[in-house]
Design a protein around this motif. Sequence first.
Motif, PDB file in Angstrom:
ATOM      1  N   GLU A  64       6.333 -12.548 -21.185  1.00 21.07           N
ATOM      2  CA  GLU A  64       6.636 -12.704 -22.249  1.00 21.07           C
ATOM      3  C   GLU A  64       6.730 -14.059 -23.080  1.00 21.07           C
ATOM      4  OE1 GLU A  64       9.619  -9.867 -24.662  1.00 21.07           O
ATOM      5  OE2 GLU A  64      10.716 -11.452 -24.005  1.00 21.07           O
ATOM      6  N   GLN A 120       7.369 -16.264 -25.845  1.00 17.66           N
ATOM      7  CA  GLN A 120       8.153 -16.174 -27.377  1.00 17.66           C
ATOM      8  C   GLN A 120       8.106 -17.798 -28.016  1.00 17.66           C
ATOM      9  OE1 GLN A 120      12.438 -15.898 -26.814  1.00 17.66           O
ATOM     10  NE2 GLN A 120      12.821 -15.943 -28.981  1.00 17.66           N
ATOM     11  N   ASP A 155       3.687 -17.491 -35.792  1.00 15.56           N
ATOM     12  CA  ASP A 155       3.100 -16.149 -35.929  1.00 15.56           C
ATOM     13  C   ASP A 155       1.736 -16.260 -36.464  1.00 15.56           C
ATOM     14  OD1 ASP A 155       2.766 -13.529 -35.589  1.00 15.56           O
ATOM     15  OD2 ASP A 155       4.030 -13.047 -37.274  1.00 15.56           O
ATOM     16  N   SER A 184      -1.580  -8.188 -34.297  1.00 11.39           N
ATOM     17  CA  SER A 184      -1.534  -7.502 -33.287  1.00 11.39           C
ATOM     18  C   SER A 184      -2.915  -6.853 -32.613  1.00 11.39           C
ATOM     19  CB  SER A 184      -0.647  -6.250 -33.367  1.00 11.39           C
ATOM     20  OG  SER A 184       0.890  -6.690 -33.763  1.00 11.39           O
ATOM     21  N   SER A 229       0.057  -6.908 -25.711  1.00 10.22           N
ATOM     22  CA  SER A 229       0.976  -6.406 -27.153  1.00 10.22           C
ATOM     23  C   SER A 229       1.607  -7.711 -27.913  1.00 10.22           C
ATOM     24  CB  SER A 229       1.822  -5.309 -26.784  1.00 10.22           C
ATOM     25  OG  SER A 229       2.716  -5.697 -25.967  1.00 10.22           O
ATOM     26  N   LYS A 230       1.994  -7.200 -28.894  1.00 10.53           N
ATOM     27  CA  LYS A 230       2.775  -8.370 -29.753  1.00 10.53           C
ATOM     28  C   LYS A 230       3.820  -7.514 -30.181  1.00 10.53           C
ATOM     29  CE  LYS A 230       2.364 -11.292 -34.008  1.00 10.53           C
ATOM     30  NZ  LYS A 230       3.295 -10.553 -34.774  1.00 10.53           N
ATOM     31  N   ASP A 231       5.068  -8.304 -30.453  1.00 16.96           N
ATOM     32  CA  ASP A 231       6.237  -7.871 -31.005  1.00 16.96           C
ATOM     33  C   ASP A 231       6.989  -8.786 -31.784  1.00 16.96           C
ATOM     34  OD1 ASP A 231       8.547  -6.191 -32.103  1.00 16.96           O
ATOM     35  OD2 ASP A 231       9.374  -6.253 -29.980  1.00 16.96           O
ATOM     36  N   GLN A 232       6.405  -8.808 -33.248  1.00 19.49           N
ATOM     37  CA  GLN A 232       7.066  -9.841 -34.196  1.00 19.49           C
ATOM     38  C   GLN A 232       6.675 -11.450 -33.351  1.00 19.49           C
ATOM     39  OE1 GLN A 232      11.322  -9.789 -34.677  1.00 19.49           O
ATOM     40  NE2 GLN A 232      11.251  -7.675 -35.795  1.00 19.49           N
ATOM     41  N   LYS A 233       7.531 -12.306 -33.153  1.00 21.83           N
ATOM     42  CA  LYS A 233       6.821 -13.497 -32.435  1.00 21.83           C
ATOM     43  C   LYS A 233       6.837 -13.483 -30.836  1.00 21.83           C
ATOM     44  CE  LYS A 233       8.523 -16.106 -36.357  1.00 21.83           C
ATOM     45  NZ  LYS A 233       9.186 -17.433 -36.834  1.00 21.83           N
ATOM     46  N   LEU A 234       6.916 -12.394 -30.122  1.00 21.14           N
ATOM     47  CA  LEU A 234       6.857 -12.168 -28.508  1.00 21.14           C
ATOM     48  C   LEU A 234       5.418 -11.601 -28.370  1.00 21.14           C
ATOM     49  CD1 LEU A 234      10.233 -10.390 -28.063  1.00 21.14           C
ATOM     50  CD2 LEU A 234       9.535 -12.860 -27.914  1.00 21.14           C
ATOM     51  N   TYR A 235       4.800 -12.348 -27.458  1.00 26.49           N
ATOM     52  CA  TYR A 235       3.501 -12.072 -27.170  1.00 26.49           C
ATOM     53  C   TYR A 235       3.646 -11.566 -25.735  1.00 26.49           C
ATOM     54  CZ  TYR A 235       1.908 -14.135 -31.365  1.00 26.49           C
ATOM     55  OH  TYR A 235       1.626 -14.431 -32.916  1.00 26.49           O
ATOM     56  N   ARG A 236       3.158 -10.237 -25.287  1.00 27.15           N
ATOM     57  CA  ARG A 236       3.308 -10.147 -23.881  1.00 27.15           C
ATOM     58  C   ARG A 236       2.138  -9.687 -23.143  1.00 27.15           C
ATOM     59  NH1 ARG A 236       7.190  -6.690 -26.913  1.00 27.15           N
ATOM     60  NH2 ARG A 236       9.309  -7.204 -26.178  1.00 27.15           N
TER      61      ARG A 236
END
Length: 215
Positions: free
Chosen positions: A46, A48, A52, A76, A93-100
């Motif tokens: 992950e 962070q 963005d 995304s 995947s992406k969740d707001q400013k988290l790139y996994r």
Amino acid sequence: MDRSPALLLLLALGLCEYGHRLSYEMKIRSYNSITQLQVGQRLELECQTDKDSGAFWIRQDKSGTLHFIAFISSISRVTFAGNQKTSPRFQASKDQKLYRLVVKSFTSQDEGNYFCLMNINQMLFFSPGQPLFFPVTTPVAPTTSRPIPERAITKDPNLKTPDPESSTEKELNFFCHIFIWVPLAGACLLLLITLAVTIVLCQRKTPQNPSRCTP
């Protein structure tokens, strides 16, 4: 002209200014410790960031070669190596400013240092690398039996080794005793028999000649 993210990454490397970093970090989420990786293990990385604007995932192998894994856009949209939308080995995947990034089944070809990077104003910003390697196994040297040193052997002072010379001497003494005492015993026996016969004969003599039995 190939418009894949890998080509864009190479073009950005020529314009980047190294040493700048964003305030982001990489976190590893796994049911098992990353210091004891196993074949087939699922790993989740992950990244962070405080921006963005999309992020790249790359891997640096043991030889130092960089391998593009995936690009996650700010909306995304995910693009894997070869301009593919999906990958048999990775998920992104992406969740707001988290790139996994997910490694579905970790194998030896996935070993290396993993980086998350961003291209902002024609400059590349790298995250700290996360090393993912299988533990090094040290071969165990075969154990060989060593002779016990003489100092380590405890000797019983009461145990004595028979002396061959003393045994021979005892045997000779035994035979000498036989040769000496057997004839002597025979002579004594013969003397006793002679004395007994003389006494018997003397008792049978007539009273007229008693002087013959007198010693």
